[in-house]
Design a protein around this motif. Structure first.
Motif, PDB file in Angstrom:
ATOM      1  N   GLU A 203      44.779  43.057  38.664  1.00 24.84           N
ATOM      2  CA  GLU A 203      43.934  42.022  38.053  1.00 24.84           C
ATOM      3  C   GLU A 203      42.680  41.772  38.893  1.00 24.84           C
ATOM      4  N   THR A 204      42.816  41.907  40.215  1.00 26.07           N
ATOM      5  CA  THR A 204      41.648  41.742  41.077  1.00 26.07           C
ATOM      6  C   THR A 204      40.640  42.853  40.826  1.00 26.07           C
ATOM      7  N   VAL A 205      41.134  44.080  40.688  1.00 21.56           N
ATOM      8  CA  VAL A 205      40.254  45.219  40.420  1.00 21.56           C
ATOM      9  C   VAL A 205      39.515  45.008  39.095  1.00 21.56           C
ATOM     10  N   LYS A 206      40.223  44.528  38.079  1.00 22.69           N
ATOM     11  CA  LYS A 206      39.580  44.267  36.790  1.00 22.69           C
ATOM     12  C   LYS A 206      38.505  43.189  36.906  1.00 22.69           C
ATOM     13  N   SER A 207      38.773  42.190  37.735  1.00 27.96           N
ATOM     14  CA  SER A 207      37.855  41.055  37.843  1.00 27.96           C
ATOM     15  C   SER A 207      36.644  41.363  38.712  1.00 27.96           C
ATOM     16  N   GLY A 208      36.845  42.156  39.758  1.00 30.54           N
ATOM     17  CA  GLY A 208      35.714  42.405  40.665  1.00 30.54           C
ATOM     18  C   GLY A 208      36.025  43.414  41.745  1.00 30.54           C
ATOM     19  N   GLU A 209      36.188  44.676  41.360  1.00 28.04           N
ATOM     20  CA  GLU A 209      36.509  45.709  42.352  1.00 28.04           C
ATOM     21  C   GLU A 209      35.423  45.843  43.421  1.00 28.04           C
ATOM     22  N   PRO A 210      34.123  45.837  43.071  1.00 28.54           N
ATOM     23  CA  PRO A 210      33.108  45.941  44.135  1.00 28.54           C
ATOM     24  C   PRO A 210      33.217  44.821  45.167  1.00 28.54           C
ATOM     25  N   ASP A 211      33.481  43.591  44.713  1.00 29.71           N
ATOM     26  CA  ASP A 211      33.649  42.472  45.649  1.00 29.71           C
ATOM     27  C   ASP A 211      34.841  42.718  46.566  1.00 29.71           C
ATOM     28  N   LEU A 212      35.905  43.229  46.007  1.00 25.57           N
ATOM     29  CA  LEU A 212      37.106  43.498  46.796  1.00 25.57           C
ATOM     30  C   LEU A 212      36.808  44.517  47.885  1.00 25.57           C
ATOM     31  N   ILE A 213      36.204  45.640  47.516  1.00 24.37           N
ATOM     32  CA  ILE A 213      35.911  46.695  48.491  1.00 24.37           C
ATOM     33  C   ILE A 213      34.984  46.182  49.571  1.00 24.37           C
ATOM     34  N   GLN A 214      33.975  45.399  49.182  1.00 27.19           N
ATOM     35  CA  GLN A 214      33.017  44.868  50.149  1.00 27.19           C
ATOM     36  C   GLN A 214      33.712  43.990  51.183  1.00 27.19           C
ATOM     37  N   HIS A 215      34.631  43.148  50.734  1.00 25.74           N
ATOM     38  CA  HIS A 215      35.313  42.248  51.664  1.00 25.74           C
ATOM     39  C   HIS A 215      36.363  42.972  52.507  1.00 25.74           C
TER      40      HIS A 215
ATOM     41  N   ASP B 202      45.442  37.574  54.309  1.00 23.58           N
ATOM     42  CA  ASP B 202      44.021  37.771  53.971  1.00 23.58           C
ATOM     43  C   ASP B 202      43.854  38.480  52.632  1.00 23.58           C
ATOM     44  N   LEU B 203      44.693  39.477  52.366  1.00 23.08           N
ATOM     45  CA  LEU B 203      44.594  40.207  51.100  1.00 23.08           C
ATOM     46  C   LEU B 203      44.945  39.310  49.921  1.00 23.08           C
ATOM     47  N   ASN B 204      46.017  38.540  50.054  1.00 22.32           N
ATOM     48  CA  ASN B 204      46.397  37.627  48.974  1.00 22.32           C
ATOM     49  C   ASN B 204      45.297  36.600  48.736  1.00 22.32           C
ATOM     50  N   THR B 205      44.758  36.040  49.816  1.00 28.34           N
ATOM     51  CA  THR B 205      43.689  35.046  49.686  1.00 28.34           C
ATOM     52  C   THR B 205      42.469  35.637  48.998  1.00 28.34           C
ATOM     53  N   LEU B 206      42.086  36.841  49.425  1.00 25.35           N
ATOM     54  CA  LEU B 206      40.916  37.506  48.853  1.00 25.35           C
ATOM     55  C   LEU B 206      41.115  37.768  47.362  1.00 25.35           C
ATOM     56  N   CYS B 207      42.268  38.296  46.997  1.00 25.75           N
ATOM     57  CA  CYS B 207      42.527  38.602  45.578  1.00 25.75           C
ATOM     58  C   CYS B 207      42.516  37.346  44.721  1.00 25.75           C
ATOM     59  N   VAL B 208      43.174  36.298  45.208  1.00 21.79           N
ATOM     60  CA  VAL B 208      43.218  35.043  44.447  1.00 21.79           C
ATOM     61  C   VAL B 208      41.810  34.471  44.269  1.00 21.79           C
ATOM     62  N   LYS B 209      41.016  34.540  45.334  1.00 23.15           N
ATOM     63  CA  LYS B 209      39.646  34.004  45.263  1.00 23.15           C
ATOM     64  C   LYS B 209      38.813  34.759  44.236  1.00 23.15           C
ATOM     65  N   ILE B 210      38.900  36.083  44.226  1.00 20.18           N
ATOM     66  CA  ILE B 210      38.116  36.885  43.275  1.00 20.18           C
ATOM     67  C   ILE B 210      38.557  36.595  41.842  1.00 20.18           C
TER      68      ILE B 210
END
Length: 435
Positions: free
Chosen positions: A307-319, A352-360
């Protein structure tokens, strides 16, 4: 380190480069280097100077030379010598010389820094003699006409580059595919730790066998191989990939080379080994993982990652670049929920990964929280509902999907009339802690 600099008396570019190296050394600027330099000048063309390094007490041999081309352009190049097939331009057939892979990349980088206006810099593929050499070596050249060979600015630029070249944590590679100037390999070496020794032109690929590829690896001191996939057809690519696999030569993609990070090669190989256990042919991307430690895998909820990838994969990779971890993906670049890090970072990484995914997800989707469960409300355009209301397929569907009302059968159809709602629930331990 003892360096032998070899030029031919009849080669104007070589004489030009040598003159400027001698001039620079006379300034005393390079006295603090732990290097000594010996000059050797020969009468014959350098491509025929077999065994010339036997005359030198050296650890490294650098040939100072001109470059010629049927399509002349101002260029500064480096390459190692050898022949994959016949010896049309010096040397012995099917013979490769030892490559000074790391110093060659360092020189290429310096050429890029000192390059005069109007010139470009490049690797060349392996293509001529001499081949009967016992020391690691490479050619550094000025091309491609007498105007450039005698250009004092070019001669000084090459001299500065040779003297100032210093390897910085390189990863020695061999390369396959591309044209004479090895464009992809050049770009990779200028932007990453990837340092190329022997490079085979696309036209050589069909004739390569285990003996030659093994020689490329050994003579380059290579730990892996790179293939310019776009320069090969499907059959050539398949045959070459199979050949590398039989020889147990690790193959790295361009994106993997660019993402090697700061890890030692031994640690990177251990990362690769762990990744292969998770999923065969997995790609590895190093982020801010440095130093040494005990490697472990951490896994997050696959649905949360999806779901994170669907919502914002570029943001995920950047962080991810800010975290001490390795992310894994399939050959099609689909992210896997498994990450590799050092044991000392593992608890932090999971949080950190859980926090990042939830935030995105919260930034892009309608969400709610119930204790440790994240609820994602999905509202999507439903073409079946649109058809039932008489909306014709085409631009109207696009407008409705973008949140705009349309008219159909003398009615105003709003997006909520043709939408379907669903919920996705993801259990995340400690969710109440995540902002």
């Amino acid at each position: 380190m003892k360096v032998a600099l070899i030029n031919s008396r009849q080669d104007k570019a070589g004489v030009n480069i040598r003159h400027h190296i001698e001039e620079l050394l006379d300034t005393g600027r390079w006295q603090e280097q732990e290097r000594s330099y010996t000059f050797i000048e020969v009468e014959e063309r350098l491509i025929h100077a077999e065994h010339v390094d036997d005359r030198a007490d050296a650890d490294l041999v650098i040939f100072l030379s001109r470059h010629s081309s049927v399509r002349p352009v101002p260029v500064l190049t480096v390459h190692v010598t050898g022949n994959f097939r016949t010896a049309e331009v010096g040397g012995t057939p099917r013979t490769l010389a030892p490559a000074a892979t790391e110093m060659m990349q360092a020189t290429l980088r310096m050429l890029s820094r000192h390059c005069p206006e109007g010139y470009r810099v490049s690797y060349e593929v392996t293509h001529h003699g001499p081949t009967e050499l016992s020391h690691p070596s490479f050619f550094v050249e000025i091309g491609s006409t007498e105007k450039e060979w005698t250009d004092q600015a070019a001669g000084r630029a090459v001299a500065e580059s040779v003297l100032s070249a210093s390897p910085v944590n390189p990863v020695p590679l061999i390369g396959f595919g591309g044209t004479h100037y090895a464009a992809r390999q050049t770009e990779i070496s200028l932007r990453s730790r990837g340092a190329f020794g022997h490079i085979a032109h696309t036209r050589e690929i069909a004739t390569l066998d285990e003996e030659l590829v093994r020689a490329m690896v050994e003579k380059s001191g290579a730990v892996a191989a790179y293939i310019d996939r776009k320069a090969l057809d499907r059959v050539e690519l398949g045959n070459l990939a199979a050949l590398l696999k039989r020889l147990a030569v690790l193959r790295l993609s361009e994106s993997e080379i660019m993402a090697l990070g700061h890890l030692s090669w031994d640690t990177y190989r251990n990362v690769r080994g762990m990744a292969e256990q998770i999923s065969p042919d997995t790609r590895c991307y190093i982020h801010d993982l440095q130093g040494e430690g005990t490697l472990v895998t951490v896994r997050i909820d696959p649905v949360l990652l999806g779901e994170t990838v669907k919502s914002g994969e570029p943001d995920l990779i950047q962080h991810l670049d800010k975290l001490p971890l390795v992310h894994l993906s399939t050959q099609e670049n689909r992210l896997l929920p498994d990450f590799i890090t050092y044991e000392r970072h593992s608890s932090r990484i999971i949080n950190d990964l859980n926090t990042l995914c939830v935030k995105i997800i919260r930034n892009k989707e309608i969400t709610a929280t119930e204790k440790d469960t994240l609820i994602i409300h999905k509202v999507r355009f439903d073409p079946h509902k649109a058809r039932e209301l008489g909306v014709p397929p085409g631009p109207s569907y696009k407008h409705l999907a973008e949140g705009q009302a349309v008219r159909a059968n003398d009615r105003v159809i709003t997006p909520d009339m043709v939408s379907s709602c669903s919920e996705i629930k993801i259990h995340i331990p400690g969710l109440e802690k995540y902002s």
